[in-house]
Design a protein around this motif. Structure first.
Motif, PDB file in Angstrom:
ATOM      1  N   SER A  73      43.978  47.862  45.354  1.00  0.00           N
ATOM      2  CA  SER A  73      45.191  47.949  44.532  1.00  0.00           C
ATOM      3  C   SER A  73      44.961  47.182  43.239  1.00  0.00           C
ATOM      4  CB  SER A  73      46.392  47.366  45.282  1.00  0.00           C
ATOM      5  OG  SER A  73      46.156  46.012  45.580  1.00  0.00           O
ATOM      6  N   LEU A  74      45.690  47.572  42.235  1.00  0.00           N
ATOM      7  CA  LEU A  74      45.588  46.898  40.937  1.00  0.00           C
ATOM      8  C   LEU A  74      46.613  45.765  40.862  1.00  0.00           C
ATOM      9  CD1 LEU A  74      45.161  49.968  38.548  1.00  0.00           C
ATOM     10  CD2 LEU A  74      43.384  48.438  39.437  1.00  0.00           C
ATOM     11  N   ILE A  75      46.128  44.641  40.365  1.00  0.00           N
ATOM     12  CA  ILE A  75      47.017  43.487  40.171  1.00  0.00           C
ATOM     13  C   ILE A  75      46.890  43.002  38.727  1.00  0.00           C
ATOM     14  CG2 ILE A  75      46.791  42.784  42.595  1.00  0.00           C
ATOM     15  CD1 ILE A  75      44.859  40.594  41.639  1.00  0.00           C
ATOM     16  N   ILE A  76      47.770  42.102  38.345  1.00  0.00           N
ATOM     17  CA  ILE A  76      47.731  41.503  37.006  1.00  0.00           C
ATOM     18  C   ILE A  76      46.944  40.204  37.081  1.00  0.00           C
ATOM     19  CG2 ILE A  76      49.080  40.594  35.080  1.00  0.00           C
ATOM     20  CD1 ILE A  76      49.318  43.588  35.462  1.00  0.00           C
ATOM     21  N   CYS A  77      45.909  40.089  36.261  1.00  0.00           N
ATOM     22  CA  CYS A  77      45.093  38.868  36.246  1.00  0.00           C
ATOM     23  C   CYS A  77      45.986  37.681  35.852  1.00  0.00           C
ATOM     24  CB  CYS A  77      43.941  39.012  35.259  1.00  0.00           C
ATOM     25  SG  CYS A  77      42.954  37.470  35.095  1.00  0.00           S
ATOM     26  N   HIS A 132      46.233  38.399  32.116  1.00  0.00           N
ATOM     27  CA  HIS A 132      47.312  39.358  32.306  1.00  0.00           C
ATOM     28  C   HIS A 132      46.879  40.812  32.087  1.00  0.00           C
ATOM     29  CE1 HIS A 132      49.954  35.929  32.572  1.00  0.00           C
ATOM     30  NE2 HIS A 132      49.527  35.509  31.374  1.00  0.00           N
ATOM     31  N   HIS A 133      45.592  41.098  32.303  1.00  0.00           N
ATOM     32  CA  HIS A 133      45.100  42.471  32.302  1.00  0.00           C
ATOM     33  C   HIS A 133      45.047  42.993  33.730  1.00  0.00           C
ATOM     34  CE1 HIS A 133      43.927  41.556  28.176  1.00  0.00           C
ATOM     35  NE2 HIS A 133      43.702  42.864  27.987  1.00  0.00           N
ATOM     36  N   GLN A 134      45.133  44.298  33.867  1.00  0.00           N
ATOM     37  CA  GLN A 134      45.044  44.877  35.200  1.00  0.00           C
ATOM     38  C   GLN A 134      43.620  44.772  35.712  1.00  0.00           C
ATOM     39  OE1 GLN A 134      46.552  48.877  35.136  1.00  0.00           O
ATOM     40  NE2 GLN A 134      48.702  48.213  35.214  1.00  0.00           N
ATOM     41  N   SER A 192      41.307  45.082  39.694  1.00  0.00           N
ATOM     42  CA  SER A 192      41.330  45.411  41.111  1.00  0.00           C
ATOM     43  C   SER A 192      41.502  44.138  41.915  1.00  0.00           C
ATOM     44  CB  SER A 192      40.029  46.118  41.514  1.00  0.00           C
ATOM     45  OG  SER A 192      39.980  46.286  42.924  1.00  0.00           O
ATOM     46  N   SER A 193      42.309  44.232  42.979  1.00  0.00           N
ATOM     47  CA  SER A 193      42.540  43.067  43.817  1.00  0.00           C
ATOM     48  C   SER A 193      41.304  42.663  44.584  1.00  0.00           C
ATOM     49  CB  SER A 193      43.695  43.360  44.790  1.00  0.00           C
ATOM     50  OG  SER A 193      43.358  44.463  45.625  1.00  0.00           O
ATOM     51  N   CYS A 225      37.393  38.978  37.046  1.00  0.00           N
ATOM     52  CA  CYS A 225      38.123  39.817  36.095  1.00  0.00           C
ATOM     53  C   CYS A 225      37.154  40.278  35.013  1.00  0.00           C
ATOM     54  CB  CYS A 225      39.277  39.022  35.481  1.00  0.00           C
ATOM     55  SG  CYS A 225      40.171  39.916  34.192  1.00  0.00           S
ATOM     56  N   SER A 277      54.510  37.778  41.597  1.00  0.00           N
ATOM     57  CA  SER A 277      53.367  37.825  40.686  1.00  0.00           C
ATOM     58  C   SER A 277      52.178  37.123  41.317  1.00  0.00           C
ATOM     59  CB  SER A 277      53.735  37.165  39.361  1.00  0.00           C
ATOM     60  OG  SER A 277      54.082  35.808  39.576  1.00  0.00           O
TER      61      SER A 277
END
Length: 271
Positions: free
Chosen positions: A2-6, A10-12, A14-15, A20, A39
């Motif tokens: 799943s994609l998360i916010i770093c 704050h970039h997308q 992968s979890s 990053c 978050s």
């Protein structure tokens, strides 16, 4: 996956990405989800940078977790435990407001009581000045009540009293009946008038005694009679009447002696 916010840039991302691709911060195994806002934050963060929720310290003895199989060779994201948050009572702000209102009411009542107490003292002090001729009392009022509505009136009265005291000092210094009488005429309501009248009485008596002539009874009688005419209720009125009586008796004796001498002089001489 799943994609998360770093949590750093704050970039997308992968979890399950190791790092990053944008900022290079570790992702897999190094992030957790905030139970308050959802978050993602770094694992060692004590508070959430988005909602300021504080994370509880994890127990030393962690419960065994079921292993998570890697997907496509990527390390799995460790599960985030739900951390209990102290929920503030929804009515806590009501108590805060109520406490503030009570404090404000108490402070307002105290200030009002102080104000009314000060006004009562001011009114009492001003009433005491009504028949007061002491400059110190007026000075104390001006010092104790600098914001009084009676400041102008009290200051004017104080200046008047100072002028009266100055004129009295000048009249007293001269020790003149005329100067003292001028002071009485100028300030008939001054308490110094009684003192001025007493001084005039004493000065006029001294003048009567000084003007009396032991060799001239008529002059002496006139001097004492002038005092009696000016001071019917004077302090020395008894002495004045006594002196007049003495001088009249003396004049009568002198007149009798003169008559006897005259008769003897006119009698014929015996042969």
């Amino acid at each position: 996956m799943s994609l998360i916010i770093c949590p750093e840039c704050h970039h997308q991302v992968s979890s399950r990405a190791k790092t990053c691709p944008n900022c290079g911060v570790d992702i897999a195994g190094n992030v957790k989800r905030c139970p308050a806002c959802g978050s993602f934050v770094l694992m060692d963060a004590e508070t959430c940078p988005n909602c300021d929720a504080r994370f509880l310290v994890e127990r030393e003895e962690k419960e065994p977790q079921e292993p998570v199989e890697p997907v496509n060779g990527e390390a799995p994201l460790p599960p985030v435990k739900d951390q209990p948050q102290k929920q503030k009572s929804s009515h806590a702000w009501v108590w805060y407001v109520l406490a503030l209102l009570i404090v404000a009411c108490v402070a307002g009542c105290y200030l009002y009581w102080e104000y009314m107490n000060q006004r009562a003292k001011e009114t009492e002090a001003y009433m005491l000045l009504e028949n007061c001729n002491d400059t110190l009392s007026y000075e104390d009022f001006l010092a104790n009540f600098p914001d009084s509505e009676h400041q102008t009136d009290v200051q004017a009265r104080l200046n008047q009293l100072r002028q009266i005291h100055k004129e009295w000092a000048e009249a007293y210094k001269t020790m003149s009946s005329a100067a003292l009488q001028d002071f009485i005429n100028a300030h008939p309501e001054s308490p110094r008038c009684n003192e001025a009248l007493a001084l005039i009485d004493s000065l006029d008596w001294v003048a009567a005694v000084t003007n009396a002539d032991s060799t001239n009874t008529s002059k002496s009688i006139k001097a004492y009679e002038n005092y009696v005419a000016q001071h019917a209720d004077g302090r020395f009125i008894t002495e004045a009447y006594a002196a007049i009586d003495v001088q009249k008796k003396r004049a009568a004796r002198l007149a009798a002696q003169m008559d006897t001498t005259s008769v003897e002089a006119n009698e014929p001489t015996q042969p």
